[in-house]
Structures are given as C-alpha cells and as structure tokens.
Design a protein around this motif. Sequence first.
Motif, mmCIF file in Angstrom:
data_model
loop_
_atom_site.group_PDB
_atom_site.id
_atom_site.type_symbol
_atom_site.label_atom_id
_atom_site.label_comp_id
_atom_site.label_asym_id
_atom_site.label_seq_id
_atom_site.Cartn_x
_atom_site.Cartn_y
_atom_site.Cartn_z
ATOM 1 N N GLY A 184 0.817 -1.207 0.000
ATOM 2 C CA GLY A 184 0.000 0.000 0.000
ATOM 3 C C GLY A 184 0.847 1.253 0.000
ATOM 4 N N GLY A 185 2.004 1.218 0.697
ATOM 5 C CA GLY A 185 2.926 2.346 0.650
ATOM 6 C C GLY A 185 3.516 2.539 -0.726
ATOM 7 N N LYS A 186 3.708 1.427 -1.454
ATOM 8 C CA LYS A 186 4.234 1.538 -2.825
ATOM 9 C C LYS A 186 3.210 2.206 -3.747
ATOM 10 N N ALA A 187 1.948 1.804 -3.650
ATOM 11 C CA ALA A 187 0.913 2.418 -4.485
ATOM 12 C C ALA A 187 0.764 3.900 -4.160
ATOM 13 N N LEU A 188 0.824 4.238 -2.881
ATOM 14 C CA LEU A 188 0.716 5.643 -2.495
ATOM 15 C C LEU A 188 1.904 6.447 -3.007
ATOM 16 N N ALA A 189 3.091 5.870 -2.958
ATOM 17 C CA ALA A 189 4.273 6.572 -3.451
ATOM 18 C C ALA A 189 4.170 6.854 -4.942
ATOM 19 N N ILE A 190 3.634 5.910 -5.701
ATOM 20 C CA ILE A 190 3.472 6.123 -7.142
ATOM 21 C C ILE A 190 2.517 7.282 -7.409
ATOM 22 N N ALA A 191 1.442 7.370 -6.625
ATOM 23 C CA ALA A 191 0.461 8.429 -6.855
ATOM 24 C C ALA A 191 0.975 9.794 -6.427
ATOM 25 N N LEU A 192 1.865 9.844 -5.437
ATOM 26 C CA LEU A 192 2.307 11.130 -4.896
ATOM 27 C C LEU A 192 3.508 11.716 -5.635
ATOM 28 N N VAL A 193 4.001 11.021 -6.639
ATOM 29 C CA VAL A 193 5.152 11.559 -7.370
ATOM 30 C C VAL A 193 4.804 12.880 -8.037
ATOM 31 N N THR A 194 3.629 12.967 -8.607
ATOM 32 C CA THR A 194 3.229 14.178 -9.329
ATOM 33 C C THR A 194 2.264 15.046 -8.533
ATOM 34 N N GLU A 195 1.958 14.681 -7.300
ATOM 35 C CA GLU A 195 1.040 15.467 -6.467
ATOM 36 C C GLU A 195 1.842 16.556 -5.764
ATOM 37 N N MET A 196 1.636 17.793 -6.156
ATOM 38 C CA MET A 196 2.439 18.900 -5.662
ATOM 39 C C MET A 196 1.665 19.843 -4.743
ATOM 40 N N GLN A 197 0.585 19.385 -4.146
ATOM 41 C CA GLN A 197 -0.171 20.236 -3.226
ATOM 42 C C GLN A 197 -0.018 19.802 -1.767
ATOM 43 N N ILE A 198 0.282 18.537 -1.544
ATOM 44 C CA ILE A 198 0.390 18.026 -0.171
ATOM 45 C C ILE A 198 1.701 18.501 0.456
ATOM 46 N N THR A 199 1.590 19.122 1.620
ATOM 47 C CA THR A 199 2.778 19.560 2.372
ATOM 48 C C THR A 199 2.987 18.749 3.646
ATOM 49 N N THR A 200 1.929 18.114 4.159
ATOM 50 C CA THR A 200 2.024 17.306 5.375
ATOM 51 C C THR A 200 1.481 15.921 5.088
ATOM 52 N N LEU A 201 2.314 14.891 5.317
ATOM 53 C CA LEU A 201 1.938 13.511 5.042
ATOM 54 C C LEU A 201 2.020 12.713 6.344
ATOM 55 N N GLU A 202 0.875 12.246 6.824
ATOM 56 C CA GLU A 202 0.787 11.482 8.071
ATOM 57 C C GLU A 202 0.578 10.005 7.735
ATOM 58 N N LEU A 203 1.573 9.181 8.107
ATOM 59 C CA LEU A 203 1.506 7.748 7.804
ATOM 60 C C LEU A 203 1.823 6.908 9.038
ATOM 61 N N GLU A 204 1.440 7.373 10.206
ATOM 62 C CA GLU A 204 1.755 6.647 11.435
ATOM 63 C C GLU A 204 0.964 5.344 11.521
ATOM 64 N N ASP A 205 1.641 4.319 12.085
ATOM 65 C CA ASP A 205 1.014 3.031 12.374
ATOM 66 C C ASP A 205 0.360 2.435 11.127
ATOM 67 N N ASN A 206 1.175 2.173 10.115
ATOM 68 C CA ASN A 206 0.682 1.538 8.898
ATOM 69 C C ASN A 206 1.479 0.289 8.527
ATOM 70 N N TYR A 207 2.375 -0.141 9.415
ATOM 71 C CA TYR A 207 3.167 -1.343 9.190
ATOM 72 C C TYR A 207 3.866 -1.308 7.825
ATOM 73 N N LEU A 208 4.515 -0.192 7.558
ATOM 74 C CA LEU A 208 5.172 -0.030 6.268
ATOM 75 C C LEU A 208 6.432 -0.878 6.142
ATOM 76 N N LEU A 209 7.106 -1.109 7.263
ATOM 77 C CA LEU A 209 8.375 -1.836 7.272
ATOM 78 C C LEU A 209 9.419 -1.087 6.432
ATOM 79 N N ALA A 210 10.603 -1.660 6.341
ATOM 80 C CA ALA A 210 11.668 -1.021 5.562
ATOM 81 C C ALA A 210 11.342 -1.038 4.070
#
Length: 646
Positions: free
Chosen positions: A88-114
């Motif tokens: 899920g972090g990978k899919a979100l990263a792909i979508a946020l590459v061209t998203e230039m409006q977000i300044t604060t990204l909260e991803l606490e407690d999502n079991y992203l791992l390394a």
Amino acid sequence: MAQCSVSLESLSLEERADSPPMKEPSGWDEWDTDLEDEEREKKDKEVSTAEIYLQACQMVGVVPVSYFLRNLGTTTLNLNHHGLGPLGGKALAIALVTEMQITTLELEDNYLLAEGTKYLVEMLKANITIQNLNLSNNHLESAGAEYITKMLLENISIKSIRLSGNGFIDDDGKNFADALSSNYRVKELDLSHNKFREKGGEHLGQMLANNEGLEVLDLSWNHLRMKGAVALCAGLKVNVTLKYLDLSWNGFGNEGALALGEALKFNNTLVHLDLSNNRITNEGAGMLCKGLEANDTLRVLRLAYNSITVEGALALLNVIRNTPKSALEEINISNVLVNENFVHLLEVTCQEHPSLEVYFGGVGGFIAKKPPKRRDPMKVIQDYLDERKLRLWDFFRNIDKDGTMRVPVADFRRAVQQSSIPLDRFQIEELIQRLDRERTGMVDYRGLADTRKQMMRDHRRQLRKVESRQKKEKQKSDRILKTFQSAVEAVTPRSSMVMSPGGTKEDSSGPQHFSATPLSSWHHVVMSNSSRYSVSNLSSEHVHLPHIGGAARSRPPSSPAVRSYSQPNLLTQGLHSPPAKPTSALGVHSISNPSVEPLKLSPTANQLTRSRPALTDKQPTTKPKTTKMKKKKVKKRQDKTARGLH
C-alpha cells in the motif's frame, strides 16, 4: 527499486496521453470562461491523480484507500492507522510523485516496514512539496533508518520528520548523526520510544555538536543512562540552534543532572527542557540549579515525577529568586507536595518574576529531615559524673547497700529520674535495656565504668565513615565532570569554540565537523607521542642474557618498540668485590669486570625492560669460611695447648 521507477515513468506517460484536450473559450463572457477553465483544469488534475492511484493499487494488488481519493487537493493528507502495509505504501508513493499540493503527510502506524519506506524515499526524491513527514510506529528498524538517513542527505524540502517507536538501536544513531551533520533544513526531529542507549547517546551528542539546523528534538522514552546522558549534554553545551529538548523517561539520574547543569552554564539557545521521570533526587536538583544560576534563556523546566521533595522545590525557587537574569516562566513539579514555607517563598518570588508559574502537587508536604539523634545515655551519665567529680559508687550508694553494683530495675529507674541527670524517658529505657540484656530484673551498672574508651572508639569510627563517604561522593562528582569535559573536548575544535557563559560559541569560519569518538575511550589517559618511557605492557618483557666467560653473544639489533638495560652477572664477582653502581637514566652500568660488555639503551623505545643475568650457567663454587668453623679451630688449638701444659 527499478520496477518502481519504471512504474512511475509509465504512469506519468499515461497521464499525459489520457488528459483531455483544452477547449477553446466561447465568445460569451470572457471573465466567466476563465473561471470555468481553471475549475476544469483543477478537476482534470484531481481525476488524473486518482486514476494513477487506482492503477497503482491494481498493479500491486491492494485495495485502494477511499479516504485518499476523497481528500485529494488538500495540503494535509492524514492516513494514520489505515493498515497500508509495504505494498500500500508503494501504491501511495506512485500516486504522490506528481502530487504537488500536499505539504504534510501522516503515515503513522501503517506497518510499512523497511520495504514500504524504500518506495516512499524514492517518491521524496521527486516530490519537493512535502515538508512534514510522520512515519512513527511503522517497524522500520535499522534497514528503514538507513533508507531515511540517505534520503535526508539529498532531500531539500523535509523540515519535520517524526520517527517515534521504530525500534532504532545504537548503531542507527551514527546514521542520523552523519545525515544531520550536513543537513540544515530539518528543524524538528522525533526519535522518541526507540532503543538508543549509551552508545547511541554518544552519536546523538555528536549530532547536536555538528548540526546547526535542529530546533526541536524529542528523545523521550529511550535508555540513554549515565554515559549516554553525559555525551548528549556535551553536544548540547556547544549547540547553537536547539530550542526544545525532551529527555523524559531516560533514567538520567543525578549523574546526568550534573552534566546537564554544566551544559546549561554555556548553552544560550534552549528555551524548553523536559526532564520528567529521570530518577533525579534533591541532590540532582541542586546540581541542576548550579547551571540555572548562569543561564538566562531557559523558560520552561519540567521535573515532574522525579524523586524530588520540598527541599529540591525550595532550591529551585531560591535560584530564581536570587538570579535576576533568570528567564524561567514555568516549573513543573506536579507530583511534589510543598509546605507553607514554599508557598510564602513563591509569593515573594512572583513579585520579582510576575510571569513565573509553578505547578506543584499541593500543600501538605514536609521537610524530610532525620529526627535529632539522642545522645548516648551512658555518655550522658559519664559526663555528668565527670563534671561533678563523682564516682559511680557515690551516685548509686543510696540504693546499692550491699555494694554489689547490682540494683533492681525499678530502683535504678527511680534514682535516675529523681537525679539531675539530663536523660529523658526513652534514654532511660535504652540504658536499662543495655544494662539488663538478659531481662533478669537487676541492673548491673558496672558496665557504665568501661564506656569511656568504647565511646571514643565508636566516635572515631563514625567520623572515619563520614569522611570516607564524603570522599567517595567527591570522587564520583569529579569523575563525572572529567568525563563530561573529555566529551566536550572530543566534539569541540579548539579553534572554533569559546567556552564562556552566554558568549559566542562559534567563529565566522563556518561549521566544523567532528569525528565520532566512543565515550568508552574518553576516560583513558592518552600519552603524548613525545613521551620517553612507557611501561604499559610489562607482560611482553624481552630478556637479553650476556655471555659469561667468553666472547659476547650476538645481540639482536635494537627494535623501535624495545628499550633494554644491561645488567652484569653479579655471581662472577667475589664476596668482597664492591657493589655495582646503580643504573643511570641513560641505561649504562659501571661494572668491575671489563670483559662483560653492557648492553646500550635503545634511543626510540616504548617498552622499558631490563636484561637479566644468565642464572643457568655454571659458576665457580667457593665455600666461604664461616664463624662456626673458626670457633672449632680455636677450640682445637686451646685443647692442644691444655694437653701440652699437662
């Protein structure tokens, strides 16, 4: 990572191909047409970002997060506790590459791992609008810490990053120290609820000494302890930017309070310090007060839930009252029960410092002083008799008619109470228990006669204990201060720092970078390269044995690591030969036998050794004449003389 980059590139191309063509403005109202075009462009952009995210979710095989789709176009994207996982972090990263409006990204407690962190780091290389990032409680551990610290070396937009509860260990502290030594854009860093210990405290101390950008640092709920606390305070002493520091729940103890007090004497930027739950006692509070006397910038000091009582609270209040330049506006000792004296002192202090607020637990505390120790009743009686020049028999003869020095307990108690001896009821009962140990009902007051010497011995023993305890406490404080000074010298170049309270700590030559020095080596004595002698390794002693009675044996050439002395074989000399002269500083012997050539001293030596004589060689044996043999000869001669006379 290559697959992720390819996916990003392909999705960007699809976005450009599928975007609808721009419509020509109609001839109605030109102003209304411009507004419609802007709204249409914004809507098209939102739709394209959503499509990218949906395609990315389909590609990696995860369920899309509807909250993300509903909140596109906002500056803050809060996806805490959504269970994204690495894919899920990978899919979100792909979508946020061209998203230039977000300044604060909260991803606490999502079991992203390394793994999930790796994709987000790749996204942050292209996205330059995200300034605040929260990756707390995502089980990143050491691999994730390595990805993040590498990103901080290249990213130019991140100003705040929260990494609480990710299982970082001591070695990860070095990665953060290296990354933030040259990064001056990160202003806030949260490393709380991790596993930094003493070694990690050393690396974080180096980070504070090198960094010139951090303003907020949260290190609460770690395990820094004594050496880690001292190293961290050494870095704080020379830091010039930090304003907010949270060190709660770290077990600093009085040793850390002492080092922190030394740091506060020189730091002139810190305004908020949290030391809650750090095992600090009244002694540590007093050490902290010494630093507050010289500090004029600290405004908030939190010491809640430490082992501080009314004494420590009064010491803190007296420092503020006696320091006109103090800037303290808030002191939190919310677990301390104070007394009326504290409340009165607080009112007086607030008249001089009207902005001061002190949070305490309530009124009802007391000064935890030991009750006054009563004098030894036996010593009291002895002093009473000595002043009046009386004997024990003179005092007890009225109740001891038989002179046996044994009287009933009731008579003894009555006699002492009716006398003018300054003994209270507790002392009299203690005296009776000591003189009637077997509970026979009879007091044997002969024990009072031999108490003088015993009391003097006990008094001297007690004085020695007090002196020994004071000496150990002083040595402990000196050792901590010496370690703290060594830590400061390890992180401070002599040419760029000026150690003066409230003064400038950096020259105009720019930031200096210091090499990490383990604290375990700070307390070792470092010998200068110009030292002439060294006796550090006596176990590796080299012995050169001179040849006795012939040509000298070949001696190996002098080694730069060996310094040797030559000694003659003293067994070859006679009994009446003069003793050999002592070895000189140059390693040359004056000996009586010129056939034995002494070994010379090696000029470049780090080990000091002596050559020993060959004790295994056969030596000429001579039996010296003893006194006993001489006496026998004299006796035989006398016997012959006596027989001749007969």
